[in-house]
Design an enzyme around this catalytic site. Structure first.
Site, short mmCIF file in Angstrom:
data_model
loop_
_atom_site.label_atom_id
_atom_site.label_comp_id
_atom_site.label_asym_id
_atom_site.label_seq_id
_atom_site.Cartn_x
_atom_site.Cartn_y
_atom_site.Cartn_z
N THR A 104 79.37 13.08 77.92
CA THR A 104 78.32 14.09 77.74
C THR A 104 78.10 14.25 76.24
OG1 THR A 104 79.00 15.24 79.75
CG2 THR A 104 77.61 16.46 78.21
N LYS A 180 72.02 15.69 82.04
CA LYS A 180 73.43 16.09 82.21
C LYS A 180 73.70 17.43 81.53
CE LYS A 180 77.75 16.35 82.96
NZ LYS A 180 78.78 15.52 82.36
N LYS A 248 81.14 23.33 74.15
CA LYS A 248 80.47 22.21 73.47
C LYS A 248 79.18 21.84 74.16
CE LYS A 248 81.30 18.15 74.61
NZ LYS A 248 80.71 17.08 75.47
#
Length: 297
Positions: A104, A180, A248
């Site tokens: 990711t 995503k 994150k």
């Protein structure tokens, strides 16, 4: 084979491939084991040096690029930059190799990877995944795939082993990364929604278990609600997808929103709540730990 023999569908004609893997965390290890079990020649490099049965361990990450394809499963932009780009591993890659980045990562960094791979003359496919390590172990990940169609066809035998379903996201690799990031953002919103709903229902005499039975049986029966409602019901946030990684990913979502010139109020709210959890020392717990800050404060 007889000339009249029926041709098998592509998904049943998986060629043997030499596959390099960079990153053997919980997800990468599961992928590597499944690929080796499927008969592919799997060689891997991991920063910790830990190995897994059935996989040849490499001394350097550069060796992984001497293969038909490389699958990278590192934690973030900086890890890929440090391990792959700064040592110029792309420049030493085998001709015809396709690099599959399942991590990711930010949309902006994925755009940079497109340019870097084009300059090096090797293929690049963005293939971030939906699913936790237990899903990866079963080879049932949902894979969001973006990139050149020829490059995707080359690495399809890999995707068919590690994934239960492949979702085409188009010819532009960064589109898969945006999808995503958006999915992970929505999971955090679901966690916060459940926590806030429990505040209302518990205050009026309905237990968490009873409320979750209601919503799972009516309005919200998806896997995310099933997994994280169980964590909230038990007040058990000890293991899973780390809150630091969730924070994150929410940062990446805010960056993508900024690049689009948009303000997303719900995103800002869950980012703030996740930041509270991490700052309080719960960064290594499952990201559903953010719910406790709504329930207990």
């Amino acid at each position: 084979m007889s000339v009249n023999a029926p041709q098998l569908p592509y998904s049943f004609r998986r060629p043997h491939m030499q596959i390099g893997i960079i990153g053997l965390g919980a997800m990468g290890s599961a992928m590597a084991k499944n690929l080796a079990a499927a008969g592919h020649e799997v060689r891997a490099w991991n920063r910790s040096g830990d190995g897994i049965e059935g996989v040849t361990m490499l001394d350097t990450a550069a060796e992984a690029f001497n293969a038909d394809a490389v699958l990278t499963m590192l934690s973030d932009d900086e890890a890929i930059r440090t391990v792959v780009l700064e040592p110029n591993l792309l420049g030493g890659a085998r001709a015809g190799l396709v690099h599959v980045v399942a991590s990711t990562i930010s949309v902006a960094f994925s755009q940079g990877l497109v340019a870097a791979h084009a300059s090096a003359g090797i293929g690049y496919v963005a293939a971030p995944v939906l699913g936790r390590p237990d899903v990866a172990a079963k080879g049932e990940l949902n894979i969001l795939v973006g990139g050149d169609s020829q490059a995707i066809d080359t690495i399809r035998p890999i995707l068919e082993v590690i994934g239960g379903r492949i979702w085409p996201m188009g010819a532009e690799a960064p589109t898969a990364n945006a999808a995503k990031i958006a999915c992970n953002m929505m999971i955090t919103m679901a966690i916060e929604a459940m926590a806030e709903a429990v505040v209302l229902t518990e205050a009026n005499g309905l237990s968490r278990e009873e409320f979750f039975a209601l919503i799972l049986g009516t309005l919200f029966g998806s896997r995310s609600y099933q997994v994280y409602s169980a964590n909230i019901a038990r007040s058990d946030y000890r293991s899973g997808f780390k809150a630091t990684l969730g924070l994150k990913d929410l940062r990446l979502a805010r960056e993508a929103a900024g690049a689009a010139g948009k303000v997303l109020p719900m995103l800002d709210a869950v980012h703030g709540r996740m930041a509270e959890a991490v700052e309080a020392g719960f960064g290594d717990q499952d990201w559903s730990t953010m719910a406790k800050f709504t329930l207990e404060n």
